[in-house]
Design a protein around this motif. Sequence first.
Motif, PDB file in Angstrom:
ATOM      1  N   ASN A 161      -7.667   6.269   7.976  1.00  7.81           N
ATOM      2  CA  ASN A 161      -7.269   5.509   6.681  1.00  7.81           C
ATOM      3  C   ASN A 161      -5.726   5.043   6.644  1.00  7.81           C
ATOM      4  O   ASN A 161      -5.147   5.263   7.488  1.00  7.81           O
ATOM      5  CB  ASN A 161      -7.754   6.383   5.569  1.00  7.81           C
ATOM      6  N   ILE A 162      -5.125   4.990   5.564  1.00  7.96           N
ATOM      7  CA  ILE A 162      -3.867   4.509   5.418  1.00  7.96           C
ATOM      8  C   ILE A 162      -2.883   5.575   5.941  1.00  7.96           C
ATOM      9  O   ILE A 162      -1.670   5.174   6.047  1.00  7.96           O
ATOM     10  CB  ILE A 162      -3.531   4.044   3.968  1.00  7.96           C
ATOM     11  N   LEU A 163      -3.221   6.933   5.761  1.00 14.74           N
ATOM     12  CA  LEU A 163      -2.290   7.659   6.257  1.00 14.74           C
ATOM     13  C   LEU A 163      -1.685   7.690   7.730  1.00 14.74           C
ATOM     14  O   LEU A 163      -0.826   8.184   8.246  1.00 14.74           O
ATOM     15  CB  LEU A 163      -3.048   9.209   6.236  1.00 14.74           C
ATOM     16  N   GLU A 164      -2.514   6.713   8.322  1.00 14.86           N
ATOM     17  CA  GLU A 164      -1.998   6.553   9.737  1.00 14.86           C
ATOM     18  C   GLU A 164      -0.523   5.879   9.758  1.00 14.86           C
ATOM     19  O   GLU A 164       0.203   6.226  10.645  1.00 14.86           O
ATOM     20  CB  GLU A 164      -2.860   5.409  10.536  1.00 14.86           C
ATOM     21  N   PHE A 165      -0.148   5.199   8.721  1.00  8.88           N
ATOM     22  CA  PHE A 165       0.978   4.517   8.571  1.00  8.88           C
ATOM     23  C   PHE A 165       1.597   5.099   7.358  1.00  8.88           C
ATOM     24  O   PHE A 165       3.006   5.032   7.415  1.00  8.88           O
ATOM     25  CB  PHE A 165       1.026   3.067   8.445  1.00  8.88           C
ATOM     26  N   VAL A 166       0.908   5.794   6.713  1.00  5.61           N
ATOM     27  CA  VAL A 166       1.911   6.184   5.413  1.00  5.61           C
ATOM     28  C   VAL A 166       2.567   7.473   5.952  1.00  5.61           C
ATOM     29  O   VAL A 166       3.781   7.839   5.496  1.00  5.61           O
ATOM     30  CB  VAL A 166       0.962   6.634   4.228  1.00  5.61           C
ATOM     31  N   GLU A 167       1.772   8.543   6.591  1.00  7.35           N
ATOM     32  CA  GLU A 167       2.573   9.713   6.969  1.00  7.35           C
ATOM     33  C   GLU A 167       3.671   9.492   7.775  1.00  7.35           C
ATOM     34  O   GLU A 167       4.937  10.130   7.508  1.00  7.35           O
ATOM     35  CB  GLU A 167       1.489  10.543   7.845  1.00  7.35           C
TER      36      GLU A 167
ATOM     37  N   VAL B   4       0.741  -1.348  -0.003  1.00  9.88           N
ATOM     38  CA  VAL B   4       0.028   0.175   0.125  1.00  9.88           C
ATOM     39  C   VAL B   4       0.941   1.331   0.037  1.00  9.88           C
ATOM     40  O   VAL B   4       0.480   2.301  -0.710  1.00  9.88           O
ATOM     41  CB  VAL B   4      -0.953  -0.173   1.214  1.00  9.88           C
ATOM     42  N   TYR B   5       1.905   1.227   0.766  1.00  8.23           N
ATOM     43  CA  TYR B   5       2.499   2.302   0.859  1.00  8.23           C
ATOM     44  C   TYR B   5       3.346   2.708  -0.590  1.00  8.23           C
ATOM     45  O   TYR B   5       3.542   3.591  -1.010  1.00  8.23           O
ATOM     46  CB  TYR B   5       3.837   2.181   1.943  1.00  8.23           C
ATOM     47  N   SER B   6       4.179   1.590  -1.051  1.00  6.08           N
ATOM     48  CA  SER B   6       4.350   1.751  -2.356  1.00  6.08           C
ATOM     49  C   SER B   6       3.618   2.323  -3.637  1.00  6.08           C
ATOM     50  O   SER B   6       3.621   3.203  -4.127  1.00  6.08           O
ATOM     51  CB  SER B   6       5.112   0.363  -2.857  1.00  6.08           C
ATOM     52  N   PHE B   7       2.331   1.628  -3.582  1.00  7.54           N
ATOM     53  CA  PHE B   7       1.348   2.256  -4.293  1.00  7.54           C
ATOM     54  C   PHE B   7       0.933   3.473  -4.110  1.00  7.54           C
ATOM     55  O   PHE B   7       0.896   4.486  -5.115  1.00  7.54           O
ATOM     56  CB  PHE B   7       0.074   1.269  -4.169  1.00  7.54           C
ATOM     57  N   TYR B   8       1.001   4.087  -2.786  1.00  2.00           N
ATOM     58  CA  TYR B   8       0.522   5.228  -2.495  1.00  2.00           C
ATOM     59  C   TYR B   8       1.478   6.381  -3.214  1.00  2.00           C
ATOM     60  O   TYR B   8       1.114   7.448  -3.849  1.00  2.00           O
ATOM     61  CB  TYR B   8       0.607   5.444  -0.956  1.00  2.00           C
TER      62      TYR B   8
ATOM     63  N   LYS C 148       3.488   6.129  -5.532  1.00  2.00           N
ATOM     64  CA  LYS C 148       3.267   5.962  -7.236  1.00  2.00           C
ATOM     65  C   LYS C 148       2.276   6.688  -7.645  1.00  2.00           C
ATOM     66  O   LYS C 148       2.311   7.373  -8.609  1.00  2.00           O
ATOM     67  CB  LYS C 148       3.620   4.557  -7.424  1.00  2.00           C
ATOM     68  N   CYS C 149       1.144   6.454  -6.992  1.00  2.00           N
ATOM     69  CA  CYS C 149      -0.201   6.690  -7.786  1.00  2.00           C
ATOM     70  C   CYS C 149      -1.267   7.513  -7.078  1.00  2.00           C
ATOM     71  O   CYS C 149      -2.085   8.404  -7.299  1.00  2.00           O
ATOM     72  CB  CYS C 149      -0.866   5.231  -8.120  1.00  2.00           C
ATOM     73  N   CYS C 150      -1.274   7.346  -5.658  1.00  7.36           N
ATOM     74  CA  CYS C 150      -2.238   8.125  -4.783  1.00  7.36           C
ATOM     75  C   CYS C 150      -2.022   9.257  -4.299  1.00  7.36           C
ATOM     76  O   CYS C 150      -2.871  10.104  -4.031  1.00  7.36           O
ATOM     77  CB  CYS C 150      -2.807   7.200  -3.495  1.00  7.36           C
ATOM     78  N   ARG C 151      -0.821   9.601  -4.312  1.00 11.44           N
ATOM     79  CA  ARG C 151      -0.128  11.056  -3.767  1.00 11.44           C
ATOM     80  C   ARG C 151      -1.078  12.178  -4.655  1.00 11.44           C
ATOM     81  O   ARG C 151      -1.470  13.027  -3.464  1.00 11.44           O
ATOM     82  CB  ARG C 151       1.273  11.156  -3.794  1.00 11.44           C
TER      83      ARG C 151
END
Length: 852
Positions: free
Chosen positions: A96-102, A75-79, A81-84
């Motif tokens: 949401n995923i920002l809990e571990f992405v940020e 998920v972090y890799s995909f974020y 590349k594509c989600c940011r």
Amino acid sequence: MDDFDDEIQSAFEAGQHNANTFKLLNNWCKHAEISRSGGVGIVEAQTGLPIGHMGMQCKYSKHFSMQCWLLEDSVYSFYKKCCRDCDKRVPVSIPNILEFVEPRLQKAEERKKKEFELIELKKKAQCERKLKRSELRPNLSFEETFVLDLLDELDIDALESNDPRLEKLAHLAPEVFTPQIVELLLQAVEGEDLPYSHHAAKALITAPIDNKNKITVAIYLIKRHSVFSDVVNVVLNNSYALNLEQLKITLRAFASLATEPPPSSRMYSGHSKPLDVEPLKRLFGTREAHINEVLSDFFKGTELGKIQTATRVLIGLNNNTLFSKFLRDIVALLMRRRILLPNERRESSIIFYLRKAVSLCLLEQPELTDEVIQKYLADNDPVGVDESNRIYGSILRFLNSDTQIGNAHKIAFRRLLWAAIEHPDNYKNKALDTFRHTRDEFSVLAHENFDDLIGAAAILTEKYEQIDKKNIIEVTGSFFDELERNNKKNAINSLQSSLVNLAAVGAKHKGNRRIEDFLGLYRNLPKNQEQMRGCMITHISQMVTGISSLNLVLSDWYGALMDESVLVRASAIKAWENVPFEVVKNFPDLFFDAFSLALSDPYKMVHKSAVSVLRYRSFPEEKRLLIKSPLWTLVLVYSKESDDGDFLVDCINLLVSLCLSDSECKGAHGQLLSAILLKQEGSALYHAVNQSGYRFKTLPSFLKVALKAIRDSYTRDISISDCKDIILSSTKDELINSKKDIVGALELLKPLKQGDFLEAITYATALSISGESAIGTNLFNDFVNSIPEETRHLLWRIQTELVATALQIESEIQVGNLSNESTQKWQELIKKLEKEYEERAEFRDFPPGFNF
């Protein structure tokens, strides 16, 4: 599997982590999807947790993240590349995923900042060192300044580890390395680790400096795993001057030279270095007393690195005196490792070396080592028992025809034999591994232990019968209880067969006298011991090496073929499988007459054994008429039954391969057999296609069998590759006759899934060969329309449309009306395809957490 429980716990924790990530991902975006590898493991089935390799995807992105054990990594890799910067995101909820992405992004920024600061500090230190070197220049000769110039060039972060310039200068101009230059280079070796410290050490090791400094330089290089001839010579020439700490460092390095690396490191190395034991032996010769003290200290301690070094030293030296002194230490560590080495698992290097050391001890001092091992088995610790079986097994594992059989081999064979008998139904029993596959290299050992092998096999008969007695006494259990009982019986039966086979190999090794002993034991067995009688008669052919031995066994073999016991008759049939090819011509006609009767035996066990054996060891060609009629009978009888299709296919396979001519296969007989095969379902249908050799493919209409199998769910769950091969290798006439089946199979793929694309191309090829490209064009156009118009499916859509266009061009050529519109469309699609490949190439990367 020592770490099996830990692996389960690790999988459980990963599943919990993935379940939480899955919830956060669902809250992140409505379009976020999960892709995962196929299959469900036991832990996942029992817990319901998402366990396995998973990745993230989205219909608005061409990027598919690599599937990872932890979904968070994908998920972090995909974020990134594509989600940011995505403008298609539809938020669902929080958190949401920002809990571990940020936090990850923040840590990445901090790492970049620290790296930048570190680079700046290094630049500052480099400038200061360059300034100090410039201050030395007025006091140096012109030649000495060459070294300073070279150091200015080498004092950079991007310096290659194998830059040879400073080392070559030491070889070509040793006079330049004056005391001032040597002092400057020694500072780089003894002080702070500089970019050129390693290069300075390699230059100094051959420079004219005093022995004390040379030892310092050599130890520096050894610590950095740079052990070459100059370093070894310096250490050995000054071995008496090594202090205790330097001796320990040198021992570790020389032990590495003398012993092979552990399997865990060999897995990633492209090649293995040749072993060199001389440096270790020469060091031991000069410092024997001190090395003995060091080894004693290492084994008494708890540091795993020191224990491993000490063990490697023992292996490298292979010294009987040292083995005797430290034998109990290494055996205790290995057989009590659950207590002494609780954190070491199956891939542990220290356990690898301990096992190797004890194996060497057993080879060199078998009686003493065996005595010590047996003492540690007194408490029956399961880990200790397992390790003892591994040790004994290692002695026999690499036995070959050139090996001189010694006491170690004899002791190991006997220990493993009775260890296998003690727990014959326990798959974890490592002693069983030695007897799973009989080898001729065991012939000497089998001969010497002939009575023990037969006695052990007889004991197994009692254990086998005991399981059936328990089954009668106990209340009827569940399906799993019955399955466990059958597994135990199969395990005992398999071991008994192996032991009797070994006894037969030993009898063959000794000659006719021992063969007569084997037959005498067989004849004296009570009639009611069917299990043992059947086992012995199965391996009677192992002793046949020529006419003399054949004459000895024939009468008993005849009797077994006509025995009143079904089990014995079936076992006598199985014995044919092991007859040497060169001896077959010596068998009398009466034997083949008796054997052929087995195919007409009313009991399934007998005629199924006959069919099974003939699959691996066929009849002589001139005798095959004896089995043709019985095989036809079996085919016709079993074709009317629906519960034994696999055996029916085996019968047809034998009939076609052994008894039918090419004309019969292509004629009415082949047509009948294809019709019978076409009626099969499930596993029998898969078996027919999977076992089809060249002769099966010549049967008329066999292509229809393959087309039926490729649509069968049983076959599709396993593999359809054989079906595709049959379709692509079929003649044009066969394809034309099976046009409806091909079209039917292709229509079943609607709506087309991406995983079925290659199968669809197979049908397209078949339609093209059969001249029905127009039908393929329409079907593939339907496939194109069924593919969702999403960004991620664009490549797949272009590929499918290319196939449809190719078929359209073919159909137009067939009618002589090729249009410019079709060729232009083809060229446009090719350009789109190339562009799509270029764009997708930008997304190829490895997510965090992916380890090579």
